[in-house]
Design a protein around this motif. Sequence first.
Motif, PDB file in Angstrom:
ATOM      1  N   LYS A  44      40.625  27.526  17.274  1.00 29.57           N
ATOM      2  CA  LYS A  44      39.802  26.728  16.353  1.00 29.57           C
ATOM      3  C   LYS A  44      38.776  27.598  15.624  1.00 29.57           C
ATOM      4  CE  LYS A  44      36.609  22.770  16.378  1.00 29.57           C
ATOM      5  NZ  LYS A  44      36.734  22.504  14.976  1.00 29.57           N
ATOM      6  N   LYS A  45      38.072  28.439  16.360  1.00 33.25           N
ATOM      7  CA  LYS A  45      37.078  29.364  15.789  1.00 33.25           C
ATOM      8  C   LYS A  45      36.113  28.678  14.824  1.00 33.25           C
ATOM      9  CE  LYS A  45      40.249  33.278  16.019  1.00 33.25           C
ATOM     10  NZ  LYS A  45      41.000  34.238  15.231  1.00 33.25           N
ATOM     11  N   ASP A  46      35.549  27.572  15.231  1.00 33.84           N
ATOM     12  CA  ASP A  46      34.571  26.833  14.425  1.00 33.84           C
ATOM     13  C   ASP A  46      35.115  26.331  13.085  1.00 33.84           C
ATOM     14  OD1 ASP A  46      32.473  27.013  16.301  1.00 33.84           O
ATOM     15  OD2 ASP A  46      32.035  29.053  15.615  1.00 33.84           O
ATOM     16  N   ARG A  47      36.421  26.227  12.972  1.00 32.20           N
ATOM     17  CA  ARG A  47      37.013  25.733  11.725  1.00 32.20           C
ATOM     18  C   ARG A  47      37.344  24.242  11.853  1.00 32.20           C
ATOM     19  NH1 ARG A  47      41.862  30.038  11.212  1.00 32.20           N
ATOM     20  NH2 ARG A  47      42.067  29.397  13.383  1.00 32.20           N
ATOM     21  N   GLU A  48      37.389  23.568  10.713  1.00 23.69           N
ATOM     22  CA  GLU A  48      37.899  22.197  10.684  1.00 23.69           C
ATOM     23  C   GLU A  48      39.418  22.325  10.666  1.00 23.69           C
ATOM     24  OE1 GLU A  48      37.878  18.211   7.911  1.00 23.69           O
ATOM     25  OE2 GLU A  48      36.399  19.773   7.503  1.00 23.69           O
ATOM     26  N   ILE A  49      40.099  21.669  11.605  1.00 26.26           N
ATOM     27  CA  ILE A  49      41.538  21.894  11.760  1.00 26.26           C
ATOM     28  C   ILE A  49      42.359  20.888  10.950  1.00 26.26           C
ATOM     29  CG2 ILE A  49      43.437  22.092  13.416  1.00 26.26           C
ATOM     30  CD1 ILE A  49      41.292  24.356  13.566  1.00 26.26           C
ATOM     31  N   PHE A  50      42.537  19.674  11.465  1.00 29.02           N
ATOM     32  CA  PHE A  50      43.447  18.720  10.828  1.00 29.02           C
ATOM     33  C   PHE A  50      42.794  18.058   9.625  1.00 29.02           C
ATOM     34  CE2 PHE A  50      45.027  19.228  15.157  1.00 29.02           C
ATOM     35  CZ  PHE A  50      46.274  19.733  14.841  1.00 29.02           C
ATOM     36  N   GLY A  51      43.544  18.073   8.531  1.00 30.05           N
ATOM     37  CA  GLY A  51      43.017  17.586   7.261  1.00 30.05           C
ATOM     38  C   GLY A  51      42.403  18.701   6.440  1.00 30.05           C
ATOM     39  N   ALA A  52      42.285  19.899   7.010  1.00 31.83           N
ATOM     40  CA  ALA A  52      41.694  21.049   6.297  1.00 31.83           C
ATOM     41  C   ALA A  52      42.610  22.262   6.485  1.00 31.83           C
ATOM     42  CB  ALA A  52      40.280  21.325   6.802  1.00 31.83           C
ATOM     43  N   LEU A  53      42.405  23.025   7.576  1.00 31.03           N
ATOM     44  CA  LEU A  53      43.257  24.192   7.846  1.00 31.03           C
ATOM     45  C   LEU A  53      44.728  23.772   7.927  1.00 31.03           C
ATOM     46  CD1 LEU A  53      43.441  27.235   8.590  1.00 31.03           C
ATOM     47  CD2 LEU A  53      43.271  26.526  10.982  1.00 31.03           C
ATOM     48  N   VAL A  54      44.979  22.681   8.619  1.00 28.86           N
ATOM     49  CA  VAL A  54      46.317  22.083   8.701  1.00 28.86           C
ATOM     50  C   VAL A  54      46.251  20.772   7.906  1.00 28.86           C
ATOM     51  CG1 VAL A  54      48.098  21.139  10.215  1.00 28.86           C
ATOM     52  CG2 VAL A  54      46.727  23.101  10.986  1.00 28.86           C
ATOM     53  N   PRO A  55      46.741  20.776   6.661  1.00 34.24           N
ATOM     54  CA  PRO A  55      46.610  19.587   5.808  1.00 34.24           C
ATOM     55  C   PRO A  55      47.420  18.397   6.330  1.00 34.24           C
ATOM     56  CG  PRO A  55      47.316  21.511   4.536  1.00 34.24           C
ATOM     57  CD  PRO A  55      47.394  21.879   5.981  1.00 34.24           C
ATOM     58  N   TYR A  56      46.901  17.213   6.110  1.00 42.03           N
ATOM     59  CA  TYR A  56      47.662  16.005   6.401  1.00 42.03           C
ATOM     60  C   TYR A  56      48.806  15.878   5.405  1.00 42.03           C
ATOM     61  CZ  TYR A  56      43.818  14.424   9.396  1.00 42.03           C
ATOM     62  OH  TYR A  56      42.875  14.312  10.374  1.00 42.03           O
ATOM     63  N   GLY A  57      49.930  15.363   5.894  1.00 40.12           N
ATOM     64  CA  GLY A  57      51.059  15.082   5.016  1.00 40.12           C
ATOM     65  C   GLY A  57      51.899  16.275   4.629  1.00 40.12           C
ATOM     66  N   LYS A  58      51.626  17.446   5.197  1.00 38.54           N
ATOM     67  CA  LYS A  58      52.391  18.667   4.886  1.00 38.54           C
ATOM     68  C   LYS A  58      53.078  19.171   6.162  1.00 38.54           C
ATOM     69  CE  LYS A  58      50.437  19.507   0.731  1.00 38.54           C
ATOM     70  NZ  LYS A  58      51.070  19.643  -0.508  1.00 38.54           N
ATOM     71  N   VAL A  59      54.266  19.726   6.006  1.00 42.05           N
ATOM     72  CA  VAL A  59      54.997  20.254   7.159  1.00 42.05           C
ATOM     73  C   VAL A  59      54.221  21.418   7.756  1.00 42.05           C
ATOM     74  CG1 VAL A  59      57.138  21.358   7.911  1.00 42.05           C
ATOM     75  CG2 VAL A  59      57.211  19.522   6.237  1.00 42.05           C
ATOM     76  N   TRP A  60      54.094  21.414   9.090  1.00 33.49           N
ATOM     77  CA  TRP A  60      53.375  22.454   9.827  1.00 33.49           C
ATOM     78  C   TRP A  60      54.277  22.993  10.928  1.00 33.49           C
ATOM     79  CZ3 TRP A  60      50.064  21.674  14.601  1.00 33.49           C
ATOM     80  CH2 TRP A  60      49.357  22.839  14.921  1.00 33.49           C
ATOM     81  N   ARG A  61      54.184  24.275  11.197  1.00 28.00           N
ATOM     82  CA  ARG A  61      55.012  24.955  12.193  1.00 28.00           C
ATOM     83  C   ARG A  61      54.638  24.631  13.631  1.00 28.00           C
ATOM     84  NH1 ARG A  61      53.138  30.791  10.421  1.00 28.00           N
ATOM     85  NH2 ARG A  61      51.391  29.918   9.348  1.00 28.00           N
ATOM     86  N   ALA A  62      53.614  23.834  13.843  1.00 29.74           N
ATOM     87  CA  ALA A  62      53.142  23.457  15.192  1.00 29.74           C
ATOM     88  C   ALA A  62      52.776  24.702  15.986  1.00 29.74           C
ATOM     89  CB  ALA A  62      54.168  22.597  15.923  1.00 29.74           C
ATOM     90  N   GLY A  63      51.923  25.508  15.404  1.00 28.46           N
ATOM     91  CA  GLY A  63      51.474  26.731  16.061  1.00 28.46           C
ATOM     92  C   GLY A  63      51.118  27.777  15.031  1.00 28.46           C
ATOM     93  N   ALA A  64      51.318  29.033  15.409  1.00 29.69           N
ATOM     94  CA  ALA A  64      51.003  30.156  14.524  1.00 29.69           C
ATOM     95  C   ALA A  64      52.193  31.112  14.474  1.00 29.69           C
ATOM     96  CB  ALA A  64      49.766  30.894  15.042  1.00 29.69           C
TER      97      ALA A  64
END
Length: 163
Positions: A44-64
């Motif tokens: 996380k590192k003080d970041r906003e995750i869902f809806g920001a770093l990982v956008p809503y409605g977009k395909v994500w790799r479920a990890g890094a």
Amino acid sequence: MKYLFLAIIAISSILPACAQQQRKSPHETVSAGNISVTYGRPAKKDREIFGALVPYGKVWRAGADEATEITFTADGSLGGKPVKAGTYTLFTIPGEKEWTIILNSQLKQWGAYEYEKHKGKNVLEVTAPVKQLSAPVESFTIRVENGQLIMEWDKTQVAVPVS
């Protein structure tokens, strides 16, 4: 010629180590029953995750890094739908209230950058509700527990039945 051969051997032994060092996130494999999941664990590192770093409605790799892979060593199910034994790429489409979980037969993908190209190889799509956690989870975590595939990061948890 002898030195060229030695140089090739030295370089070929160093390159895999360099590739691993370029990863910014640790990788883990978790297993339970006939299921194992290999994935990158971003922090996380003080970041906003869902809806920001990982956008809503977009395909994500479920990890890094490489897209997450899930292996069923025997026929099983995910979200109540049958899954044949084999290894699949696991993608998600995060949403505020529910996620879509996708199994795709195209392996060895980097991130979700070529998802659209391989979308026709989806073998399963299911949805699962989002649960808000009271305390943040620092590193993205996947576990298989009590018949559930559970994904957690920040204050978000998604669990889908798996067998």
